[in-house]
Scaffold this active site. Structure first.
Site, PDB file in Angstrom:
ATOM      1  CG  ASP A   1      -1.918  -1.091   1.257  1.00  0.00           C
ATOM      2  OD1 ASP A   1      -2.105  -1.738   0.210  1.00  0.00           O
ATOM      3  OD2 ASP A   1      -2.519  -1.317   2.319  1.00  0.00           O
TER       4      ASP A   1
ATOM      5  CG  ASP B   1       0.316   3.674   4.444  1.00  0.00           C
ATOM      6  OD1 ASP B   1      -0.889   3.472   4.193  1.00  0.00           O
ATOM      7  OD2 ASP B   1       1.074   2.807   4.909  1.00  0.00           O
TER       8      ASP B   1
END
Length: 205
Positions: A134, A136
């Protein structure tokens, strides 16, 4: 002038002995002063910085404290989001970094930065990310931010080649962008713990 530190900043220490706190055994075995610590949210009467330590495993995270005078280097999330810097990264071919490059090539009405494992990898060149990691991000929003501009950011982020998670950093704490856009109320992360609020840019009693 005293140096300013904010949550998600990465800091390096002068000596390993400057790290204090009740630390798990894996810290002594894995952490070295060549690796950064991440500033976390907390408060200390003695003015020490609250920091977090990353281990080799995802679940290995430890909280500690350091004196401001012990910090020899600091890297902010926003310094990691410059397009030229991203293009020089050894991880440039990975989807999370490609996504960050696409964001960096747009014009946004705020300062933003990269946190989490991607930020750590960019700052250290350590291979702690992979193609499915991911991305962030944080947006610096000391003043209220336009809902329309946030919607544009969110819609753009949803088209990127990885999952993107954005936090808005106000003067009083941080909250999840998706939660704000969906509910108009958020769980604001502050130095004194989480607070549920519909007014994240106002100080909460």
């Amino acid at each position: 002038m005293q140096q300013a530190f904010h949550p998600h900043d990465l800091v390096w220490l002068t000596h390993e002995s400057d790290l204090t706190g009740a630390l798990p055994d894996w810290v002594a075995a894995q952490w070295r002063q060549t690796l950064p610590l991440v500033i976390r949210r907390d408060r200390d009467a003695a003015g020490r910085l609250p920091v977090g330590i990353r281990g080799l495993k995802r679940e290995q995270r430890a909280a500690a404290w350091v004196a401001i005078s012990a910090v020899r280097r600091q890297v902010t999330p926003e310094s990691l989001s410059e397009a030229g810097f991203l293009l020089r990264s050894p991880f440039v071919s990975l989807p999370p970094v490609q996504a960050a490059i696409q964001l960096a090539q747009q014009r946004w009405p705020w300062v933003w930065g990269i946190t989490g494992s991607v930020g750590y990898a960019l700052a250290t060149d350590m291979p702690v990310i992979h193609g499915a990691s991911d991305l962030d991000l944080l947006i610096r929003g000391p003043e209220p931010v336009s809902h329309e501009a946030l919607m544009r950011w969110q819609q753009f982020s949803q088209q990127l080649p990885c999952r993107v998670d954005t936090q808005i950093e106000t003067s009083h704490g941080a909250f999840a962008l998706t939660e704000w856009l969906r509910d108009g109320r958020v769980m604001l992360k502050t130095n004194d713990g989480p607070r549920l609020t519909a007014t994240p840019w106002q100080e909460i009693a």
